[in-house]
Design a protein around this motif. Structure first.
Motif, PDB file in Angstrom:
ATOM      1  N   ILE A 494       0.818  -1.217   0.000  1.00 51.16           N
ATOM      2  CA  ILE A 494       0.000   0.000   0.000  1.00 51.16           C
ATOM      3  C   ILE A 494       0.849   1.263   0.000  1.00 51.16           C
ATOM      4  O   ILE A 494       0.309   2.370  -0.009  1.00 51.16           O
ATOM      5  N   SER A 495       2.160   1.102   0.013  1.00 54.84           N
ATOM      6  CA  SER A 495       3.024   2.280  -0.070  1.00 54.84           C
ATOM      7  C   SER A 495       2.735   3.025  -1.368  1.00 54.84           C
ATOM      8  O   SER A 495       2.670   2.416  -2.443  1.00 54.84           O
ATOM      9  N   PRO A 496       2.522   4.339  -1.301  1.00 56.99           N
ATOM     10  CA  PRO A 496       2.245   5.096  -2.535  1.00 56.99           C
ATOM     11  C   PRO A 496       3.302   4.880  -3.618  1.00 56.99           C
ATOM     12  O   PRO A 496       2.977   4.840  -4.802  1.00 56.99           O
ATOM     13  N   GLN A 497       4.546   4.722  -3.189  1.00 55.35           N
ATOM     14  CA  GLN A 497       5.608   4.470  -4.162  1.00 55.35           C
ATOM     15  C   GLN A 497       5.392   3.131  -4.863  1.00 55.35           C
ATOM     16  O   GLN A 497       5.490   3.029  -6.084  1.00 55.35           O
ATOM     17  N   SER A 498       5.090   2.083  -4.084  1.00 60.47           N
ATOM     18  CA  SER A 498       4.855   0.758  -4.665  1.00 60.47           C
ATOM     19  C   SER A 498       3.616   0.756  -5.554  1.00 60.47           C
ATOM     20  O   SER A 498       3.612   0.134  -6.628  1.00 60.47           O
ATOM     21  N   ILE A 499       2.567   1.443  -5.088  1.00 62.58           N
ATOM     22  CA  ILE A 499       1.336   1.539  -5.876  1.00 62.58           C
ATOM     23  C   ILE A 499       1.623   2.204  -7.218  1.00 62.58           C
ATOM     24  O   ILE A 499       1.153   1.763  -8.279  1.00 62.58           O
ATOM     25  N   ALA A 500       2.428   3.278  -7.187  1.00 61.39           N
ATOM     26  CA  ALA A 500       2.757   3.991  -8.430  1.00 61.39           C
ATOM     27  C   ALA A 500       3.564   3.110  -9.373  1.00 61.39           C
ATOM     28  O   ALA A 500       3.342   3.107 -10.592  1.00 61.39           O
ATOM     29  N   VAL A 501       4.498   2.344  -8.814  1.00 60.36           N
ATOM     30  CA  VAL A 501       5.312   1.433  -9.634  1.00 60.36           C
ATOM     31  C   VAL A 501       4.432   0.373 -10.282  1.00 60.36           C
ATOM     32  O   VAL A 501       4.529   0.099 -11.489  1.00 60.36           O
ATOM     33  N   ALA A 502       3.558  -0.250  -9.479  1.00 59.07           N
ATOM     34  CA  ALA A 502       2.683  -1.300 -10.007  1.00 59.07           C
ATOM     35  C   ALA A 502       1.727  -0.746 -11.053  1.00 59.07           C
ATOM     36  O   ALA A 502       1.498  -1.374 -12.099  1.00 59.07           O
ATOM     37  N   ALA A 503       1.166   0.425 -10.781  1.00 62.43           N
ATOM     38  CA  ALA A 503       0.243   1.043 -11.736  1.00 62.43           C
ATOM     39  C   ALA A 503       0.947   1.360 -13.048  1.00 62.43           C
ATOM     40  O   ALA A 503       0.395   1.156 -14.136  1.00 62.43           O
ATOM     41  N   ALA A 504       2.174   1.842 -12.941  1.00 61.99           N
ATOM     42  CA  ALA A 504       2.947   2.159 -14.150  1.00 61.99           C
ATOM     43  C   ALA A 504       3.207   0.909 -14.981  1.00 61.99           C
ATOM     44  O   ALA A 504       3.151   0.940 -16.215  1.00 61.99           O
ATOM     45  N   ALA A 505       3.474  -0.192 -14.303  1.00 61.02           N
ATOM     46  CA  ALA A 505       3.847  -1.427 -15.007  1.00 61.02           C
ATOM     47  C   ALA A 505       2.704  -1.988 -15.839  1.00 61.02           C
ATOM     48  O   ALA A 505       2.939  -2.658 -16.854  1.00 61.02           O
TER      49      ALA A 505
END
Length: 538
Positions: A494-505
């Motif tokens: 749920i880390s915003p950084q991880s969410i952004a990475v996953a969404a980008a992928a």
């Protein structure tokens, strides 16, 4: 140059101060979940609010706030965004050259059941990449692969984020354990052993949880033997390695053993019903390709594994550290107006300590570089033309523009919270709970990862506080540092950084809120479990 000493209790009541410190975090979550704003817009508002709290409540000089945000943006670009860009670029090479179709079929050769394909890709292969590289690359690569296999983007990204629980505590050769241990002067092997009480069992649970998310109890009933083989082989190997060797190779060995165990088992056992996420009939496509063609298609990921593992080995890293023979190849850029001008003090640190703010540009020794070298090899192997590579570059840059903004805005907000002392305020509030501290201890790790996106950074932020508090209430400091690692691992999804990475992928730029809503419930439930276990056994 003016020096500013951090303030941890600006309202003279640690819980009131903690409530104020939590406002930017709460605001970010509300903007994502309730108002469904894009990640970078939510991040921008959080930067503004965090800055206001830092200046007017914590009395942090405005220039320090500004430079903290700048430092966060730089950290968002390198290494985080650069790793995501390189990982997606590599994936697109396999797609554009037609090799991903072969990769897809090779996975289908092991099993056509997509519930079990998730165990192979996101659980085992994802943990392998986590152990070798970490820092977002595993989620980016495995989520992209699942999309290629037919999973919807939101499904693929959420499954890979949740699967990352199994390996997240020991990413990049175990540094989430070794770095906090080094900072607190504790034995990293002892810390690793404490994590072995919980994480391997959770790894087994995660294998079944992934199946449940895809196909409910019906899926668990139909795939129970295979999920058991995958989970137990992974968890048992992880526990043995953590107990006797330490954290550095826990993910690597566990991933290899579970991948081999499941692959062999599926040659003698198959579920009664083959489950697919779409109605497309893949049939026996794998028969179209020879073993040589399959091996050739997988070569980029073989090279990726080799290079990221090499780049994370101690002997290679030591070449570039201060005093190493190649230290001049690493650019260390002190952040003007911030570096060593913020002073941390007790009880966060034993004595007044200047807070360094140095941007590290390790162009020749980072995980990004390892992936770029893999891209070069893949381009040569697959005879990619300059036109193809340029098209992939433009396509990837266009797709990642919004996610990179999100990553940078989130880290800017996180760095303001860290350098202003707001993060430490939250930590001290939970540390003040006394005898029930073990119940709340994992919350510190969880908050640290939510703010920084990294279990390593969370350990750097809160491990000293965990160790000091543990000693004060009469329990082993290593146990609470281990709990910090475990609690932090539950926040990676749920880390915003991880969410952004996953969404980008997976091409979900601007829809981070949808992904957050899927993962938050699992993160909170697992955090509660970690807290209860910590309270009962430590």
């Amino acid at each position: 140059m003016y020096v500013w000493v951090q303030v941890y209790n600006p309202l003279n009541n640690i819980w009131f101060s903690a409530i104020i410190a939590a406002i930017p975090i709460i605001l970010f979550i509300v903007m994502l979940t309730v108002f469904k704003l894009k990640g970078y817009i939510a991040g921008l508002f959080s930067i503004i609010v965090a800055g206001i709290v830092a200046v007017f409540i914590y009395k942090m000089p405005a220039i320090f706030v500004l430079m903290s945000a700048v430092f966060g943006v730089l950290a968002g670009i390198w290494p985080v965004a650069s790793i995501v860009f390189a990982a997606i670029f590599l994936y697109k090479i396999t797609v554009k050259t037609g090799k991903f179709t072969i990769i897809e079929n090779s996975i289908s050769f092991i099993t056509a059941d997509q519930r079990l394909q998730v165990l192979i890709v996101s659980f085992s292969f994802g943990a392998f990449l986590e152990g070798a590289a970490g820092f977002g690359a595993p989620v980016a690569i495995t989520a992209a692969i699942l999309v290629g296999l037919g999973f919807s983007p939101i499904y693929a990204a959420s499954l890979c984020l949740i699967a990352n629980i199994a390996g997240g505590a020991y990413g990049a050769m175990g540094i989430p354990v070794t770095v906090p241990a080094l900072l607190t002067g504790l034995d990293a092997h002892v810390v690793a052993r404490y994590t072995a009480y919980v994480i391997p069992i959770l790894s087994i649970v995660v294998a079944f949880l992934l199946i449940f998310i895809i196909d409910g109890m019906k899926g668990i009933r139909q795939t129970f033997p295979a999920a058991l083989v995958s989970g137990i082989s992974f968890g048992l190997t992880q526990a043995i390695v953590l107990t006797f060797l330490g954290a550095e190779l826990a993910d690597i060995f566990a991933a290899i053993v579970s991948l081999l165990a499941l692959s062999v088992f599926l040659q003698v056992w198959k579920p009664k019903e083959i489950f697919r996420v779409s109605n497309e009939n893949h049939g026996d496509k794998q028969l179209k390709y020879s073993l040589g063609e399959i091996a050739y298609a997988w070569l980029p990921f073989v090279f990726l594994t080799i290079f990221v593992t090499l780049f994370n080995l101690s002997f290679f890293k030591n070449l570039f550290i201060t005093g190493g023979p190649l230290e001049k190849l690493v650019l260390l850029l002190p952040i003007p107006g911030l570096n060593n001008l913020v002073i941390k003090h007790v009880p966060i640190v034993p004595k007044d300590t200047p807070y360094a703010a140095v941007f590290k540009l390790d162009l020749f020794s980072s995980t990004t570089t390892a992936i770029v070298i893999t891209i070069i090899f893949a381009s040569i192997l697959f005879r990619c033309s300059g036109k193809q590579l340029m098209a992939i570059t433009k396509e990837t840059a266009k797709e990642l523009f919004s996610p990179v903004l999100t990553i940078c805005s989130v880290l800017a907000f996180a760095y303001i919270c860290t350098y202003s002392g707001m993060s430490s305020t939250l930590g001290l509030a939970f540390a003040s709970t006394g005898a029930v501290f073990p119940l709340f201890s994992p919350v510190l790790g969880w908050l640290g990862v939510f703010l920084t996106g990294s279990v390593v950074n969370s350990g750097s932020l809160f491990a000293p506080l965990q160790a000091v508090t543990a000693a004060q209430i009469g329990i082993a400091p290593e146990s609470m540092v281990a709990v910090n690692v475990m609690g932090g691992t539950m926040a990676k999804m749920i880390s915003p950084q991880s969410i952004a990475v996953a969404a980008a992928a997976v091409g979900l730029a601007g829809k981070e809120s949808e992904l957050f809503k899927v993962t938050i419930k699992y993160s909170l439930c697992l955090l509660v479990i970690i807290g209860i276990i910590s309270w009962l056994i430590f």
